[in-house]
Design a protein around this motif. Structure first.
Motif, mmCIF file in Angstrom:
data_model
loop_
_atom_site.group_PDB
_atom_site.id
_atom_site.type_symbol
_atom_site.label_atom_id
_atom_site.label_comp_id
_atom_site.label_asym_id
_atom_site.label_seq_id
_atom_site.Cartn_x
_atom_site.Cartn_y
_atom_site.Cartn_z
ATOM 1 N N TYR A 1 -14.636 14.050 -4.009
ATOM 2 C CA TYR A 1 -14.659 13.020 -2.999
ATOM 3 C C TYR A 1 -13.311 12.427 -3.075
ATOM 4 N N GLN A 2 -12.961 11.710 -2.081
ATOM 5 C CA GLN A 2 -11.567 10.718 -2.157
ATOM 6 C C GLN A 2 -11.956 9.651 -3.311
ATOM 7 N N TRP A 3 -11.344 9.704 -4.221
ATOM 8 C CA TRP A 3 -10.631 10.694 -5.083
ATOM 9 C C TRP A 3 -11.174 10.970 -6.343
ATOM 10 N N HIS B 1 -10.577 19.171 -0.038
ATOM 11 C CA HIS B 1 -10.091 19.193 -1.291
ATOM 12 C C HIS B 1 -10.100 20.650 -1.903
ATOM 13 N N CYS C 1 -5.206 15.362 0.178
ATOM 14 C CA CYS C 1 -6.405 14.765 0.718
ATOM 15 C C CYS C 1 -6.405 13.379 0.802
ATOM 16 N N GLY C 2 -5.001 12.937 0.942
ATOM 17 C CA GLY C 2 -4.651 11.320 1.255
ATOM 18 C C GLY C 2 -3.887 10.998 0.168
ATOM 19 N N HIS D 1 -4.151 11.673 -3.799
ATOM 20 C CA HIS D 1 -4.224 13.189 -3.922
ATOM 21 C C HIS D 1 -3.689 13.338 -5.220
ATOM 22 N N MET E 1 -5.606 13.085 -8.429
ATOM 23 C CA MET E 1 -7.078 13.591 -8.345
ATOM 24 C C MET E 1 -7.155 14.781 -9.522
ATOM 25 N N LEU F 1 -9.207 15.091 7.486
ATOM 26 C CA LEU F 1 -8.469 14.208 7.115
ATOM 27 C C LEU F 1 -7.676 13.507 8.148
ATOM 28 N N TYR G 1 -11.298 9.058 8.671
ATOM 29 C CA TYR G 1 -10.135 8.917 7.621
ATOM 30 C C TYR G 1 -8.623 8.927 7.758
#
Lengths: 219, 852, 115
Positions: A104-106, A145, A184-185, A188, A191, B172, B177
């Motif tokens: 999941y984030q993150w 991910h 993944c944002g 990232h 993570m 994303l 997001y």
């Protein structure tokens, strides 16, 4: 040589394998590296020789001999080796231990069996028995991910709506680093997770104390 | 193309062997006459109304170099951040925007426009003609490129640049997001820029197929033209999947139609498939023109001819095809079964074979000749070293298990820079060194170019060679800090230091170009003693390229051919009629077939690009209703565009050479416009095929299926779809009846009127279908796809109606009459295409109803 | 025109065969054909191998129909036919040797983590 290998060390190094899949792939890498170095050298020599007086070779010597024959021979060898190793390290139906990695984030949430065979949940640390094949079921909560423990095996993406499977195995008890490999944002870079391979006869206390695994939303 | 044409104004025909030379004239007189007709408008007006390929080619390349500099500065920011493990130079948000923009700029705003610019500038000169097939389209492409690029740049300056990585993976990049306009900037801006790619691809294809000098057969044309033909066809087939994907994602973000969202039946993997279906061919789209430059330059530098012309052409054909079978190797870790990975792994290693054929043909050429170490040869040596290494790491990455380890690490970053800088930038620098005298008419200042080369070479390998190891030690792409990994510090620091060395090298390179253009001594006419028509002209090239066009016996080019051509001894000398005239030849035979009159200077392309830009900006601002007036303006300007070349009276045949006169294009059906329409429909058909792939992919593979029941009345739906297809089909029949009537000396007007009404009826059926039968497209991906299929058919029906209306207008004005073809050839193709695609789309809509 | 068409025929055969086999592979895994028996092998593998062999036959037939010599005008179609045949053979031979849907086992298996 020792110095060279020491330079290849590191907690996330694919060149310091600690499991059969990573070991096979590292071997493949060294083989391909040697071949590539030889081919680069060969092209360099052929180029250097061109600076002498003009030399006439039949057109087919270049286009068919080097262009088709040589390249096809090399490429077929590499391809077959790759497919062979690829088949060897695939998951198969052999009753391997199944664990789950949910991204999941993150961060990472894991589910794995404890000593009593109950599935328990941990955050940020995955526990697997050493010396036994383990199939990781990789899922995602939000965005894509990727699950990667470089010292043990390749990576597989965690994709919303899908369950991907990756076989890993640690040769010996020990700790290995893992990370999210697919961008993944914002979080990232951090993570990360830890993988603890434990001796089958010495399951860690953390596993005994861990809560039972909850069901995830997408089951 | 067929030889079918109507009427009598066809002139006389001759085989290429019979063409005679014209009598010599005074070169200066010819020059003045031609320059009056072909030159850009004077002053600032000339800047906005220019349609000339030399001007626009240089403008494309110059703008691309500016974007290369901007992308390079972004790269330096990235390297600064990564030089230390806990760099606080950039925060993560900005860092993400910067690496996304670095990749997007280098791909879409540097590499593609650079190769387009090279082709736009060079091809007419190499093929022996005066301009590209559609000069206004060249200008439109440039403005779209510039405006799309500026949108991206302003977003970067405003801190709202895209930040999802240059391949914009969903979810994303989806609305959940990535709220805000960052992702929209990418989707809309890049699609805007892609208009220029498609425009360039259409013109390049048509120009190579139809505007080669008489007698220059396909099997004998310069290799650069073969490479560009392969590139342009790949662009026609490669870009539509990305355009489709961008449009779908933008619709999902703006209107909530699900295509990639799992919960409502979409699949993020559909984005990846469509993106890489474009993305991998893109690599070869970039490499092929560079290889074309190499195949041109290496023999000249070695004072010989190219070795293995036939093998190289065969290798180009193989590359064009095989490169479309590799895209999944960017997706080896998404969980596709091993067998499917094996297909793509095998295809990915196989594509190295045609590449190897070319590399060894070039080495064989060097063996055959005597290589001279002029500056272009330095860059070619840099190419060999870098590209061979990049190719070998490419083969490694094609091997599935190794890819599972190396994917998404800095190993891939190193590999792609070896391939792109080795396979594109070094050859382009060789091309710059080689063609700068042609472009500027000036020789270079010695020394600086060599210094730039060595600095770049050392800087490049210093930056990227060790980066392979960085990746193998586990460093993933797109991270901004690595506090827990001291083993990566020295590698990153080394890369950063050499990165700055490379930047200094590129600055020297730029300085060398500027100094050569500004202060260089005059260059002799053909400084390399190269063959080729690109050197058979005054330097720098005049606006019209050739005072008379080369024909059989003059195709070897070089400085010798230049004088005769300048004195008007070739074909179609001068511009005695004050029109921009070019020769159009047959695809295979290279026989002269007709004269095309090209449009002159106009600011219309700028206006149209502004209208499209207004549409893009309205979409970006979320003012969706205001996009409708923008679209109406676009349609109106396209109408004006078409009117600009219409002609309501006969044109006399034109004498091309003594005893050979040819008809003017308005009397023929096999015009450049018709070939261009075929190219456009190839791209459009690929877009439709990609859409069908999306329908099949989501139906079979996506989680979240089966979808909810359809609620529309199936009988009504089938009836309306029959009405849609029937209306378009009736239109296609009417076009044929109109053509037959015209052939018999009758009028086209009744048939055009019938077709116009039939197309409107088809459109009405479709609107009724959308309102009464189709379900809410935001409910499920199946319903969204149904909406897109209907929308596709509707857009094509609308354009078909517009073309029928235009034909009606032309028939009324007498522009389609006698042997004057007007818009009939293009309209016929479009009408057939619209009918066939509507039939397929309709069949799917009906099948989805009965299947569920 | 026919020169270009003949030159592209070989690669076209590869493109069609490759697309068909890849599509059948994906569809077969999704629809569970690898669980359906067709004689000694699964229906899935039979369909894949069958399509592959059809593609090879088409490529071979094209090659045999083309004239053997005559400069680039005959040579390019011939090279194209060889390209198509070799590419079909090389890129699709994995239908014989690799496992067909194994990773999809994760999708099929009803893995359940107890609460």
């Amino acid at each position: 040589m020792t110095l060279l290998l020491a330079g290849c060390d590191g907690p996330l190094s694919t060149l310091a394998p600690a499991g059969p899949a990573a070991g096979d792939i590292a071997l493949l890498w060294w083989g391909m590296l040697i071949g590539s170095a030889a081919i680069t050298l060969l092209v360099g020599v052929l180029l250097a020789l061109s600076f002498g007086p003009p030399r006439v070779r039949p057109v087919r010597y270049w286009t068919h001999g080097w262009g088709l024959g040589f390249s096809l021979a090399v490429l077929t060898t590499v391809l077959v080796a790759g497919l062979w190793i690829g088949e060897r390290i695939l998951p198969r139906d052999d009753g391997a231990v199944e664990v789950r990695a949910h991204a999941y984030q993150w961060g990472w949430r894991f589910a794995q069996p404890n000593a009593e065979g109950e599935t328990v949940q941990t955050d940020g640390v995955l526990y697997i028995p050493a010396g036994r094949p383990v199939d990781v079921i990789v899922t995602a909560e939000d965005v894509i991910h990727a699950f990667w423990v470089p010292q043990l095996a390749g990576k597989v993406d965690a994709i919303p709506g899908r369950r991907n499977l990756l076989r890993i195995e640690a040769d010996r008890p020990g700790t290995h680093d893992g990370l999210c490999a697919e961008f993944c944002g914002l979080g990232h870079a951090t993570m990360r997770f830890e993988l603890v391979a434990y001796g089958v006869d010495a399951p860690p206390d953390a596993l005994a104390d861990a809560p039972a695994a909850e069901e995830y939303a997408d089951d | 193309m067929t030889d079918a044409y109507i009427g009598t104004a066809t002139g006389t025909r001759a085989t290429t062997d019979e063409i005679k030379s014209d009598a010599p004239q005074r070169a200066l007189g010819l020059h003045r006459e031609l320059d009056r007709t072909w030159a850009n408008d004077p002053g600032w007006r000339g800047q906005i109304s220019a349609v000339n390929h030399t001007t626009l080619g240089l403008r494309f390349m110059g703008t691309a170099l500016v974007f290369f500099a901007i992308g390079g500065i972004l790269a330096m920011l990235i390297r600064t951040q990564l030089a230390t493990p806990e760099g606080a130079f950039l925060d993560t948000e900005i860092y993400n925007q910067i690496f996304t923009m670095h990749g997007s700029i280098m791909m879409f705003l540097f590499a593609i426009p650079m190769l387009e610019g090279l082709a736009i500038y060079m091809l007419p000169k190499i093929l022996g003609t005066r301009d590209l097939a559609f000069p206004r389209l060249t200008a439109l492409g440039y403005w779209c490129y510039l405006f799309g690029g500026l949108i991206l740049l302003f977003a970067l300056l405003g801190g709202v640049a895209p930040r999802e990585g240059w391949f914009m993976y969903t979810p994303l990049s989806g609305a959940t997001y990535s709220p805000g306009i960052n992702a929209d900037v990418w989707l809309l801006g890049v699609t805007f820029v892609e208009i220029s790619a498609l425009a360039a691809a259409v013109e390049i294809t048509v120009t190579i197929l139809r505007q080669r000098a008489p007698g220059m057969k396909l099997t004998e044309m310069p290799l650069f033209a073969w490479y560009m033909l392969g590139t342009s066809v790949m662009m026609l087939v490669g870009f539509p999947p990305l355009i489709l994907a961008s449009v779908l994602l933008e619709i999902e973000r703006a209107f909530g139609w699900p295509f990639f969202e799992v919960a409502r039946g979409g699949d993020p993997l559909l984005w990846q498939h469509l993106f890489w279906l474009f993305g991998h061919p893109e690599v070869y789209i970039i490499f092929l023109p560079a290889a074309g430059a190499l195949s041109t330059i290496i023999p000249v530098m070695c004072r010989t001819t190219i070795l293995g012309y036939g093998a190289i052409v065969a290798a180009i054909v193989a590359l064009v095809f095989l490169s479309f079978g590799l895209w999944v190797h960017h997706m080896f870790t998404v969980g596709i079964p091993h067998m499917a990975l094996a297909f793509f792994s095998a295809a990915s290693v196989l594509v190295a074979v045609p590449t190897a054929v070319q590399v060894f043909a070039w080495i064989g050429t060097m063996w055959k000749g005597r290589p001279d170490m002029h500056l272009p040869m330095y860059h070619i040596m840099g190419f060999f070293l870098t590209f061979v290494m990049g190719g070998l790491t490419g083969v490694m990455l094609a091997i599935v298990p190794f890819n599972w380890q190396a994917h998404d690490t800095h190993f891939v970053v190193a590999h792609l820079h070896y391939v792109l800088i080795g396979g594109f930038v070094f050859p382009m620098m060789a091309a710059a060194a080689y063609w700068m005298p042609q472009i500027t008419g000036r020789a270079r200042i010695k020394g600086l170019g060599e210094a730039a080369f060595w600095t770049i070479l050392i800087g490049f390998h210093g930056t990227f060679f060790l980066m392979h190891l960085t990746g193998l030690l586990g460093m993933p792409r797109r991270i901004d800090v690595y506090p827990d990994n001291p083993e990566w510090i020295w590698l990153n620091l080394t890369s950063s230091i050499f990165g700055f060395v490379m930047t200094i090298g590129f600055a020297l390179f730029a300085l060398d170009l500027v100094l050569q253009a500004w202060l260089g001594p005059r260059s002799p006419r053909d400084p390399w003693r190269a063959p080729g028509l690109d050197w058979a002209m005054r330097l720098p090239p005049p606006s019209y390229n050739f005072a008379s066009l080369p024909g059989p016996g003059r195709l070897d080019g070089g400085a010798q051919a230049a004088q005769g051509l300048a004195r008007g001894e070739g074909l179609l000398p001068g511009a005695p009629r004050g029109r921009r005239e070019v020769l159009v030849t047959g695809v295979g035979s290279a026989r002269p077939e007709l004269i095309a009159i090209l449009p002159g200077n106009t600011a219309l392309p700028l206006g149209l690009a502004c209208a499209i830009g207004a549409f893009v900006l309205m979409m970006l601002s979320g003012l969706y209703w205001l996009t409708l007036p923008a679209l109406a303006l676009v349609a109106a300007l396209i109408w004006v565009w078409a009117r600009g070349m219409a002609q309501g009276h006969d044109a006399a045949p034109v004498e091309v050479a003594p005893g050979l006169s040819l008809p003017v294009h308005i009397h023929r059906h096999d015009t450049l416009g018709r070939t261009g329409t075929v190219c456009l429909l190839l791209a459009d058909g690929t877009l439709f095929a990609a859409l069908l792939f999306g329908v099949g992919f989501l139906s079979v593979v996506a989680p979240g299926w089966p979808p909810p029941e359809l609620t529309g009345d199936p009988k009504l739906g089938a009836g309306l779809i029959a009405g849609l297809v029937g209306g378009l089909g009736l239109g296609a029949i009417a076009v044929r009846l109109g053509l037959r009537a015209q052939g018999n000396g009758g009028a086209v007007l009744p048939a055009a009127a019938v077709a116009f009404i039939a197309n409107l009826a088809a459109l009405a059926c479709l609107i009724w279908l959308a309102v009464a039968v189709l379900d809410d497209p935001t409910r499920h991906a199946r319903d969204a796809l149904r909406g897109v299929l209907a929308g596709y058919a509707g857009l094509h029906a609308l354009i078909a109606a517009g073309m029928a209306g235009y034909a009606l207008d032309q028939a009324r004005r007498g522009e389609i009459a006698g042997t004057r073809a007007g818009c009939m050839p293009a309209w016929r193709l479009w009408q057939d295409f619209a009918a066939v695609t509507a039939l397929i789309a309709g069949a799917i809509l009906i099948a989805q109803g009965s299947g569920a | 025109m026919s020169f270009l068409a003949r030159s592209l025929a070989g690669p076209m055969i590869w493109a069609v065969t490759f697309s068909v086999v890849y599509a059948l592979h994906g569809a077969g895994c999704a629809l569970g054909w690898d669980g359906v028996s067709a004689g000694p092998v699964s229906l899935h593998r039979a369909a894949l191998v069958g399509s592959w062999i059809l593609g090879l036959i088409a490529g071979l037939a094209l090659l045999l129909r083309l004239p053997a010599s005559g400069g680039l005008h005959a040579g390019l179609p011939r090279a194209g036919a060889w390209t198509g045949l070799v590419a079909t053979l090389f890129t699709l031979f994995p239908v014989l040797v690799t496992s067909s849907c194994d990773t999809a086992r994760a999708l099929a298996v009803n893995f359940f983590i107890p609460v």
